[in-house]
Design an enzyme around this catalytic site. Structure first.
Site, short mmCIF file in Angstrom:
data_model
loop_
_atom_site.label_atom_id
_atom_site.label_comp_id
_atom_site.label_asym_id
_atom_site.label_seq_id
_atom_site.Cartn_x
_atom_site.Cartn_y
_atom_site.Cartn_z
N PRO A 150 6.15 59.60 -24.96
CA PRO A 150 5.89 59.57 -26.40
C PRO A 150 5.45 58.17 -26.84
O PRO A 150 6.01 57.16 -26.43
CB PRO A 150 7.25 59.91 -27.02
CG PRO A 150 8.07 60.47 -25.92
CD PRO A 150 7.54 59.89 -24.66
N ILE A 151 4.42 58.15 -27.68
CA ILE A 151 3.94 56.89 -28.27
C ILE A 151 3.99 57.07 -29.78
O ILE A 151 3.33 57.95 -30.34
CB ILE A 151 2.51 56.56 -27.81
CG1 ILE A 151 2.46 56.43 -26.30
CG2 ILE A 151 2.03 55.27 -28.49
CD1 ILE A 151 1.06 56.27 -25.74
#
Length: 86
Positions: free
Chosen positions: A2-3
């Site tokens: 996840p970013i």
């Protein structure tokens, strides 16, 4: 991996950004079930003259609301987003 990206006006302390990163990471780990080391957080800060609402920069809105240049109030979003500036 996840970013998460945040775009915010300048003025928040390193401690505030550190706490944001920690709490967001905790939530992403809990909700998505990923490992902490896979969570990436990017914080992009904009100068007050690089953000505008209704064609008026945040710097001008703060000035119109009586906030001196460089004296950013703790909760300045109300002054920046205020309708008091035309």
């Amino acid at each position: 991996m996840p970013i998460i990206q945040f775009n915010m006006l300048e003025g928040r302390s390193v401690e505030m950004k550190r706490e944001l990163a920690q709490k967001v990471t905790d939530t992403v780990v809990e909700v998505l079930g990923v490992k902490r080391e896979t969570v990436r957080i990017l914080i992009h800060e904009m100068a007050m003259h690089d953000f505008s609402v209704g064609g008026v920069t945040a710097a001008d809105r703060l000035a119109a609301n009586g906030v001196a240049a460089g004296a950013i109030p703790k909760d300045y979003s109300a002054a920046v987003l205020s309708n008091g500036v035309k």
